[in-house]
Design a protein around this motif. Structure first.
Motif, PDB file in Angstrom:
ATOM      1  N   ASN A  59       3.831  26.626  20.382  1.00  9.99           N
ATOM      2  CA  ASN A  59       3.025  25.151  20.665  1.00  9.99           C
ATOM      3  C   ASN A  59       1.495  25.526  20.429  1.00  9.99           C
ATOM      4  O   ASN A  59       0.841  24.555  20.306  1.00  9.99           O
ATOM      5  CB  ASN A  59       3.540  24.492  21.804  1.00  9.99           C
ATOM      6  N   THR A  60       1.163  26.907  21.039  1.00 11.59           N
ATOM      7  CA  THR A  60      -0.247  27.146  21.082  1.00 11.59           C
ATOM      8  C   THR A  60      -0.704  28.337  20.428  1.00 11.59           C
ATOM      9  O   THR A  60      -1.894  28.730  20.649  1.00 11.59           O
ATOM     10  CB  THR A  60      -0.726  27.055  22.727  1.00 11.59           C
ATOM     11  N   ILE A  83      -4.694  27.558  21.813  1.00 12.65           N
ATOM     12  CA  ILE A  83      -5.110  26.155  21.075  1.00 12.65           C
ATOM     13  C   ILE A  83      -4.998  25.263  22.224  1.00 12.65           C
ATOM     14  O   ILE A  83      -3.791  24.855  23.122  1.00 12.65           O
ATOM     15  CB  ILE A  83      -4.310  26.034  20.072  1.00 12.65           C
ATOM     16  N   GLU A  84      -6.230  24.501  22.587  1.00 17.05           N
ATOM     17  CA  GLU A  84      -6.299  23.474  23.375  1.00 17.05           C
ATOM     18  C   GLU A  84      -6.175  22.058  22.262  1.00 17.05           C
ATOM     19  O   GLU A  84      -7.261  22.028  21.784  1.00 17.05           O
ATOM     20  CB  GLU A  84      -7.380  23.305  24.223  1.00 17.05           C
ATOM     21  N   TRP A  85      -5.076  21.579  22.184  1.00 19.19           N
ATOM     22  CA  TRP A  85      -5.059  20.485  21.092  1.00 19.19           C
ATOM     23  C   TRP A  85      -5.909  19.428  21.531  1.00 19.19           C
ATOM     24  O   TRP A  85      -6.576  18.735  20.597  1.00 19.19           O
ATOM     25  CB  TRP A  85      -3.493  19.967  20.930  1.00 19.19           C
ATOM     26  N   ASN A  86      -5.939  18.939  23.018  1.00 19.92           N
ATOM     27  CA  ASN A  86      -6.808  17.849  23.136  1.00 19.92           C
ATOM     28  C   ASN A  86      -8.280  18.143  22.789  1.00 19.92           C
ATOM     29  O   ASN A  86      -9.169  17.055  22.587  1.00 19.92           O
ATOM     30  CB  ASN A  86      -6.518  17.567  24.671  1.00 19.92           C
ATOM     31  N   GLN A  88      -9.219  20.319  20.407  1.00 16.07           N
ATOM     32  CA  GLN A  88      -9.305  20.987  19.192  1.00 16.07           C
ATOM     33  C   GLN A  88      -9.900  22.430  18.941  1.00 16.07           C
ATOM     34  O   GLN A  88     -10.508  22.382  17.955  1.00 16.07           O
ATOM     35  CB  GLN A  88      -9.833  20.016  18.172  1.00 16.07           C
ATOM     36  N   LEU A 122      -4.664  23.007  11.058  1.00 14.75           N
ATOM     37  CA  LEU A 122      -4.283  22.514  12.179  1.00 14.75           C
ATOM     38  C   LEU A 122      -5.533  21.586  12.591  1.00 14.75           C
ATOM     39  O   LEU A 122      -5.269  21.102  13.782  1.00 14.75           O
ATOM     40  CB  LEU A 122      -4.527  23.850  12.908  1.00 14.75           C
ATOM     41  N   LEU A 124      -8.546  22.180  13.766  1.00 14.60           N
ATOM     42  CA  LEU A 124      -9.379  22.433  14.925  1.00 14.60           C
ATOM     43  C   LEU A 124     -10.762  21.921  14.523  1.00 14.60           C
ATOM     44  O   LEU A 124     -11.171  22.230  13.478  1.00 14.60           O
ATOM     45  CB  LEU A 124      -8.989  24.068  15.068  1.00 14.60           C
TER      46      LEU A 124
END
Length: 183
Positions: A59-60, A83-86, A88, A122, A124
């Motif tokens: 997931n990260t 990766i911190e999706w919140n 980006q 992604l 980012l």
């Protein structure tokens, strides 16, 4: 539709089980291990490397092997991780294994492929990395690809009785200008 995982000379590929035994040879090269990471250098078997890959957080982390397109030879790896999706934001690690493959432009191309993937696939906003101050060739590649120095962890790395700085570098999506033609 273009292949976002391939450049003129290298391609990002799914790791194969047989790759890890080859990679274990790289981990017997003290220069390779000591420039790549700040932890104590130690050889790793193919089985240990494959187990590490099996345990990544899908997931990260996006982990690829780098292949020379001309002969489909494994030459390195690249990963976007933590990766911190919140926010980006992700972190980057890259390595070219065989010393004979370094300085040939493969790393620059693989770096630009993963940056393009991170920013355009992604979505980012920023990609960061850490690099030991003694790794001047990597620093030059990062700077040529648009990374900027963001901070220094002074004397954070001890090698051979000496202390070296660890640089934090980052690149924003809006500042990414590919150094490779991705036709």
């Amino acid at each position: 539709m273009k292949n976002i995982l391939a450049g003129p000379r290298v391609a990002l590929a799914v790791p194969q089980p047989e790759d890890f035994d080859e990679m274990s040879d790289w981990y017997t090269d003290g220069d390779f291990v000591r420039k790549m990471d700040t932890v104590a250098a130690r050889p790793m078997s193919g089985q240990e490397l494959e187990q590490t890959y099996q345990n990544i957080d899908r997931n990260t982390e996006y982990y690829f092997h780098v292949h020379n397109i001309e002969d489909d030879r494994l030459i390195g790896f690249v990963t976007l991780f933590d990766i911190e999706w919140n926010n980006q934001i992700g972190r980057l690690a890259i390595a070219i294994g065989d010393p004979d493959d370094r300085g040939q432009g493969f790393g620059t191309e693989a770096l630009n492929l993963i940056l393009n993937y991170g920013f355009h696939e992604l979505n980012l906003y920023k990609i960061c990395l850490d690099v030991i101050a003694t790794n001047q060739s990597a620093i030059a590649v990062y700077q040529n690809s648009g990374f900027e120095f963001e901070g220094t962890n002074k004397r954070a790395v001890k090698r051979d009785g000496h202390r070296y700085d660890l640089y934090h570098m980052g690149l924003f999506a809006e500042d990414f200008q590919p150094r490779v033609n991705f036709n």
